[in-house]
Design a protein around this motif. Structure first.
Motif, PDB file in Angstrom:
ATOM      1  N   LEU A  26     -56.626  10.481   3.500  1.00 21.93           N
ATOM      2  CA  LEU A  26     -55.676   9.454   3.928  1.00 21.93           C
ATOM      3  C   LEU A  26     -56.004   8.113   3.283  1.00 21.93           C
ATOM      4  N   LEU A  27     -57.298   7.762   3.263  1.00 23.07           N
ATOM      5  CA  LEU A  27     -57.701   6.517   2.613  1.00 23.07           C
ATOM      6  C   LEU A  27     -57.332   6.535   1.132  1.00 23.07           C
ATOM      7  N   GLY A  28     -57.517   7.679   0.494  1.00 18.51           N
ATOM      8  CA  GLY A  28     -57.155   7.792  -0.904  1.00 18.51           C
ATOM      9  C   GLY A  28     -55.664   7.601  -1.132  1.00 18.51           C
ATOM     10  N   LEU A  60     -66.633  17.678  -0.450  1.00 18.57           N
ATOM     11  CA  LEU A  60     -68.055  17.589  -0.815  1.00 18.57           C
ATOM     12  C   LEU A  60     -68.792  16.639   0.119  1.00 18.57           C
ATOM     13  N   LEU A  61     -68.207  15.477   0.387  1.00 21.98           N
ATOM     14  CA  LEU A  61     -68.847  14.505   1.276  1.00 21.98           C
ATOM     15  C   LEU A  61     -68.961  15.053   2.698  1.00 21.98           C
ATOM     16  N   ALA A  62     -67.947  15.806   3.129  1.00 18.60           N
ATOM     17  CA  ALA A  62     -68.001  16.402   4.465  1.00 18.60           C
ATOM     18  C   ALA A  62     -69.102  17.456   4.548  1.00 18.60           C
ATOM     19  N   ARG A 105     -59.714   6.111  -4.312  1.00 17.76           N
ATOM     20  CA  ARG A 105     -59.060   7.260  -4.938  1.00 17.76           C
ATOM     21  C   ARG A 105     -60.073   8.373  -5.222  1.00 17.76           C
ATOM     22  N   LEU A 106     -61.287   7.997  -5.588  1.00 20.31           N
ATOM     23  CA  LEU A 106     -62.325   8.991  -5.872  1.00 20.31           C
ATOM     24  C   LEU A 106     -62.702   9.759  -4.617  1.00 20.31           C
TER      25      LEU A 106
END
Length: 452
Positions: free
Chosen positions: A250-252, A280-282, A270-271
Motif C-alpha cells: 500500500l505504501l508503495g 522478503l521483509l515480512a 517503491r522498492l
C-alpha cells in the motif's frame, strides 16, 4: 508467422486444450511434462517456425516464474514460520471465535477481500493459504468450503478493483474516474464475491470430496501435540507479521502521494512496496516474531525454511509450464484470431468489452493480459461512442478477464496443487467459481448501467 490461420487455428488450440485435460486427468501423466509436450506439438501443428518454438515456451515459463517462483518461495517460508510458531493457530482460533465455526467460509471471504485489495492474486493466496488450512483443520470443515470463498474474494478484487495494475491501466485507457471506479467496483464486487464464494462453496462441497492426504497442507498445519504446553503468539503481533507485505505494498502504491516522484523517499517506498521485497521483509521479520521470540534457534529456523520448499517445486514448475502453454497460444496467433472474432460481432459496448477480455483470457490464461489488451482494443471504440460510463467499462473488462480459468492459467495449477485436487475437481470448483465471478459481475455491471 504460423502457417495456419482463422477457424482452423482455433480448432487446433481447442484440440490442444482437450488433449491436456484428457492426458492429465484420464491417463495421469505428469502435468509439467504434458504441458510442455502439448505446447510444442501445437506449435508444430500450426506451423510456427521451428527455431522459435522452444524460445517461445521458455519466454512464457520465464516470464511467469520470474514473479511466481519468488512469491511462492517467500510466501511458503512465511506460512511455515507462522505454522511452527503457532501464529496460524492463533489467527484460526480468533477467526473461529469471531465468526463462529459454522461461518468460517464467510470469514475467509472477508479476510481475502481485504487482504487482496493491494496485492496480486498469487501474493494474497500464499499469504492466506496457511490460515485456510488451519481454519479447515480446527473446524473440521472441508477445504472446499474454506478455500473457495478465499480465492473468490482474492479473484474479485484482482479483476475489478484498483489499485491492481491491470485495473489501473484500464482506468487510464478508458479515461475513467478512479474514485468512482473503486466505488462501483465495490458495489459490484461484494455481492459477486458472496455468490461465487460462500454460497457456491456450500453447494459444491457436496459434490467434490477431497482426499484426506495433502502434503502441502502438512507444511502449514500444526499438529495438536505441538501446541500442548506452550503459549501461542499474540493475535496482534501475528497479524502485524502476516499483513506487513500488504501494508508495504500500500505504501508503495501511495509513493507519489507521500513523496515527490524521483526523490530518494519515493524510490525507497517503491522498492519496499514491490511484492517481492515486501514478502522478503515480512519473512525476515517472521524470523524474529515467529522464530527467535518463540524460542527457536537459528538451526531450527534454517530447518523450517529449507524443508518447506521441497513440496513447492512441483507447483512452481507446473505454473511455469502453464504460462509456457499460454505463450505458445499467443505466439501462434490464437489471441489475434479470437480478437478478430470478438470485434467483428455487433454487440453492446459493455458486452463487447467483456467478450473481448473473456476470449483473450481463455486463449492466454492471464487475467492481466486479457484486461490490458482488451482495454487497448475497446478504448478507441468507446471514445467514439456515447452513453456508456468509462468506469463501467473498466468493470466489464475486468469481469471478462477472469472467466473460465483452465489449463493454460498458472492460477489453475496453483489451486489444484495446493488444494490437492484432480484436474476434473479443479474444473468443478475453481473454473466454475471464476466463471460465476465473471458472469455475475457482468450482469451487475449492466444492471448498474441502468441506474447511474
Amino acid at each position: 508467422m504460423p502457417a495456419v490461420h482463422g477457424s482452423l487455428l482455433l480448432l487446433y488450440a481447442l484440440i490442444a486444450v482437450i488433449a491436456l485435460v484428457v492426458l492429465i486427468a484420464r491417463f495421469k501423466l505428469n502435468p509439467f511434462i504434458t504441458l510442455m509436450v502439448v505446447s510444442i506439438l501445437l506449435a508444430i501443428a500450426v506451423g510456427m517456425p521451428i527455431p522459435t518454438i522452444v524460445k517461445s515456451f521458455e519466454t512464457g515459463v520465464g516470464g511467469a516464474l520470474g514473479h511466481i517462483a519468488i512469491v511462492v518461495g517467500l510466501g511458503t517460508m512465511l506460512g511455515k514460520m507462522m505454522a511452527e510458531s503457532g501464529g496460524a493457530e492463533r489467527i484460526a482460533r480468533t477467526l473461529i471465535g469471531f465468526f463462529g465455526p459454522k461461518n468460517v467460509h464467510w470469514a475467509m471471504m472477508c479476510v481475502a477481500f481485504l487482504v487482496g485489495l493491494p496485492v496480486f492474486f498469487e501474493v494474497g493466496f500464499v499469504l492466506l493459504i496457511p490460515i485456510a488450512f488451519n481454519v479447515a483443520r480446527r473446524t473440521g470443515t472441508s477445504m472446499i468450503r474454506v478455500g473457495i470463498p478465499m480465492v473468490a474474494g482474492l479473484s474479485v478484487v484482482h479483476g475489478l478493483v484498483p489499485p491492481h495494475p491491470a485495473a489501473l491501466l484500464a482506468v487510464t485507457a478508458y479515461n475513467a474516474d478512479i474514485g468512482r471506479t473503486v466505488l462501483f467496483a465495490l458495489i459490484v464486487g461484494i455481492p459477486t464475491a458472496v455468490i461465487a464464494g460462500p454460497l457456491f462453496a456450500r453447494l459444491i462441497e457436496k459434490y467434490v470430496v477431497l482426499s484426506g492426504e495433502n502434503p502441502i497442507a502438512d507444511q502449514f498445519v500444526e499438529q495438536e501435540a505441538a501446541n500442548a504446553g506452550r503459549a501461542l503468539p499474540g493475535f496482534g503481533i501475528t497479524l502485524l507479521t502476516v499483513l506487513l507485505p500488504v501494508v508495504l505494498m500500500l505504501l508503495g502504491s501511495w509513493a507519489d502521494v507521500i513523496a515527490a516522484p524521483k526523490t530518494p523517499l519515493n524510490d525507497l517506498l517503491r522498492l519496499i512496496g514491490h511484492p517481492d521485497m515486501a514478502l522478503l521483509l515480512a519473512v525476515l521479520l517472521s524470523f524474529y516474531t515467529f522464530g527467535k521470540a518463540r524460542g527457536f534457534s537459528r538451526d531450527s529456523i534454517l530447518k523450517f525454511t529449507n524443508e518447506c520448499l521441497a513440496p513447492t517445486a512441483g507447483i512452481t514448475l507446473v505454473v511455469g509450464a502453464g504460462a509456457g502453454f499460454g505463450r505458445i497460444l499467443m505466439d501462434s496467433g490464437v489471441s489475434t484470431a479470437i480478437v478478430d472474432v470478438a470485434t467483428g460481432a455487433h454487440v453492446p459496448l459493455l458486452l463487447l468489452a467483456w467478450l473481448v477480455a473473456a476470449l483473450i483470457r481463455v486463449a492466454t490464461g492471464s487475467a492481466t493480459v486479457a484486461m490490458t489488451t482488451a482495454a487497448g482494443i475497446i478504448a478507441p471504440i468507446a471514445a467514439a461512442a456515447t452513453g456508456t460510463r468509462p468506469e463501467l467499462l473498466v468493470l466489464a473488462t475486468g469481469a471478462g478477464s477472469v472467466v473460465l480459468s483452465h489449463v493454460n492459467d498458472g492460477g489453475f495449477w496453483l489451486i489444484k496443487e495446493y488444494f490437492n485436487m484432480s484436474v476434473p475437481q479443479t474444473f468443478k470448483t475453481w473454473t466454475v467459481c471464476e466463471t460465476i465471478i465473471s458472469v455475475t459481475a457482468l450482469l451487475l455491471t449492466m444492471g448498474l448501467a441502468t441506474v447511474v
